[in-house]
Design a protein around this motif. Structure first.
Motif, mmCIF file in Angstrom:
data_model
loop_
_atom_site.group_PDB
_atom_site.id
_atom_site.type_symbol
_atom_site.label_atom_id
_atom_site.label_comp_id
_atom_site.label_asym_id
_atom_site.label_seq_id
_atom_site.Cartn_x
_atom_site.Cartn_y
_atom_site.Cartn_z
ATOM 1 N N VAL A 1 10.286 3.641 -3.795
ATOM 2 C CA VAL A 1 9.896 2.925 -5.017
ATOM 3 C C VAL A 1 8.965 1.797 -4.584
ATOM 4 O O VAL A 1 9.377 0.855 -3.919
ATOM 5 N N LYS A 2 7.736 1.932 -4.959
ATOM 6 C CA LYS A 2 6.676 1.030 -4.494
ATOM 7 C C LYS A 2 6.781 -0.340 -5.142
ATOM 8 O O LYS A 2 7.038 -0.472 -6.337
ATOM 9 N N GLY A 3 6.550 -1.372 -4.351
ATOM 10 C CA GLY A 3 6.473 -2.737 -4.867
ATOM 11 C C GLY A 3 5.314 -3.478 -4.230
ATOM 12 O O GLY A 3 5.254 -3.600 -3.003
ATOM 13 N N GLN A 4 4.380 -3.948 -5.042
ATOM 14 C CA GLN A 4 3.230 -4.686 -4.524
ATOM 15 C C GLN A 4 3.532 -6.183 -4.516
ATOM 16 O O GLN A 4 4.173 -6.714 -5.423
ATOM 17 N N VAL A 5 3.050 -6.848 -3.477
ATOM 18 C CA VAL A 5 3.400 -8.240 -3.209
ATOM 19 C C VAL A 5 2.156 -9.002 -2.764
ATOM 20 O O VAL A 5 1.260 -8.430 -2.120
ATOM 21 N N THR B 1 5.852 -5.454 -8.227
ATOM 22 C CA THR B 1 5.833 -4.316 -9.144
ATOM 23 C C THR B 1 6.974 -3.354 -8.819
ATOM 24 O O THR B 1 7.590 -3.439 -7.760
ATOM 25 N N THR B 2 7.234 -2.447 -9.748
ATOM 26 C CA THR B 2 8.201 -1.364 -9.529
ATOM 27 C C THR B 2 7.523 -0.075 -9.959
ATOM 28 O O THR B 2 7.320 0.159 -11.144
ATOM 29 N N GLU B 3 7.140 0.747 -8.971
ATOM 30 C CA GLU B 3 6.346 1.944 -9.251
ATOM 31 C C GLU B 3 6.906 3.141 -8.478
ATOM 32 O O GLU B 3 7.171 3.034 -7.289
ATOM 33 N N GLU B 4 7.061 4.234 -9.168
ATOM 34 C CA GLU B 4 7.495 5.468 -8.506
ATOM 35 C C GLU B 4 6.260 6.333 -8.261
ATOM 36 O O GLU B 4 5.867 7.143 -9.092
#
Length: 417
Positions: A259-263, A297-300
């Protein structure tokens, strides 16, 4: 050929914690095999020990609430939207709180016994409120946790600005969780590994696992780029890549997925924050070296680790809205981490039915730093076959199986945004 009592696949914060807790008695031969794939979650973490915040839906949940509120305002509706906070199940809440409470003593233990400092800071976590919708969501959270009120503190606008003078004057107050603090995530991971090394654990770093050997239904060895490591027990702590290890070791699917998270992280800045902040746009944490981390973010999107300027801009705008001084900030770098998600957002701990010499320690999603302490303790207890500190049934692999033992879980978040 040397045989290990335990081989741990994965040296992120979970695998490193397990190695440390197993090594404290110095009676086991232990190896850790780790390779840092792009997106490794432990190197993309904010380092929040946010037991209350993570258990009550701050972050993803409140961002969804904001979206619904905006839609209602644009449609001309006058009533606030009805949305229950994303409160995690009680077993996870209890696990998180127990793990959180371990950190002060763990900090002293690692510093005094091993000379490693993971920068534990008592900060609290403030949910900064900008309008009636933020306040309503905060009130919903408080109402959903009547037995946790001792950790909830309400701040008026004046009290918020007294404690956090750099917060925007548009903020109308805050709800604070006074038990939620922070650490340096890099330092915590390295502290566990270094302490484990000092206790005799062998570290095979920058080394890929290439397969698992089994005899019948028992795991007997871990195959690596540096050779075969025979073992009595292997532990799957491979983060977002845990399913591959499971397939090799058990032949079964494991519902762990990235589960992708951008920072964003800023350049080093003067002290702007006295505590950690979360809003309906982002969370903001100033680290011990002055850098400010803004996420997430929360991205699949599978194993994609690219950054999207659109999302980076949204995070930056959310941070500047909360802390106007950040309008002059320079972004040092931005990145995307791959959290090890599970369908119900709960860790997967313990054995797989019918397989000997194998334990799971994976699927911690966005709470690996927070729950690493209790996970290390639980895996130590499982390996030693002693009663566990908490009941791990809610975190078992079997929760994903039907009555016929067939996997029914989907490889996506049940509460996906």
């Amino acid at each position: 050929m040397k045989t290990y009592d335990v081989v741990i696949c994965g040296g992120g914060v979970i695998g490193a914690s397990v190695a440390y807790f197993l090594s404290r008695q110095k009676d086991l031969k232990i190896a850790v095999v780790d390779y840092k794939y792009p997106g490794n979650a432990s190197r993309a973490s904010a380092g929040g020990l946010w037991a209350m915040g993570e258990s009550t839906g701050l972050g993803c949940g409140v961002i969804l609430f904001k979206t619904l509120s905006k839609q209602m305002r644009e449609s001309g509706a006058t009533d606030a939207p009805e949305l229950n906070p994303h409160i995690m199940p009680e077993p996870f809440f209890n696990m998180s709180m127990m793990s959180n409470a371990m950190y002060p003593a763990l900090y002293d233990e690692l510093l005094e016994n091993h000379g490693v400092d993971f920068k534990f800071e008592r900060t609290g976590l403030k949910f900064v409120l900008f309008d009636q919708y933020d306040r309503l969501y905060a009130e919903h959270i408080a109402a959903a946790i009547p037995d946790r009120q001792a950790h909830v503190r309400w701040l008026s606008q004046a009290e918020l600005h007294d404690e956090e003078p750099n917060v925007s004057r548009d903020a109308v107050g805050a709800m604070e969780f006074d038990c939620d603090h922070q650490i340096n995530p890099y330092r915590l991971n390295e502290a566990y590994l270094e302490a484990a090394r000092q206790n005799g654990v062998e570290l095979f770093l920058n080394t890929k696992v290439t397969g698992i050997e089994r005899q019948g239904n028992r795991v007997t060895a871990v195959k690596t780029e540096q050779g075969v490591l025979p073992c009595k027990m292997m532990i799957n702590a491979a983060g977002a890549w845990a399913e591959t290890i499971s397939q090799w070791a058990t032949g079964y699917a494991l519902p762990v997925f990235p589960v992708k998270g951008q920072v964003i992280i800023t350049e080093k800045l003067p002290k702007l924050l006295n505590g950690c902040l979360t809003t309906s746009d982002c969370y903001i944490a100033q680290k011990d070296n002055g850098e400010i981390l803004i996420g997430s973010t929360t991205e699949e999107r599978g194993f994609d680790t690219t950054n999207d300027v659109k999302y980076i801009k949204q995070l930056a705008q959310g941070a500047m809205k909360s802390i106007p001084a950040l309008r002059d900030m320079n972004i040092k770098r931005c990145w995307a981490g791959l959290r090890p998600g599970s369908p119900d957002e709960l860790p997967i701990l313990g054995p797989v039915p019918g397989i000997e010499g194998y334990l799971n320690a994976c699927g911690h999603f966005r709470t690996g730093m927070l729950t690493s302490a209790i996970t290390g303790q639980l895996l130590d207890e499982l390996v030693r076959a002693v009663p566990t500190t908490i009941d791990i049934e809610p975190f078992s692999y079997e929760r994903f199986l039907n009555d016929e033992g067939i996997m029914i879980a989907e490889h996506k978040l049940a509460h996906s945004l």
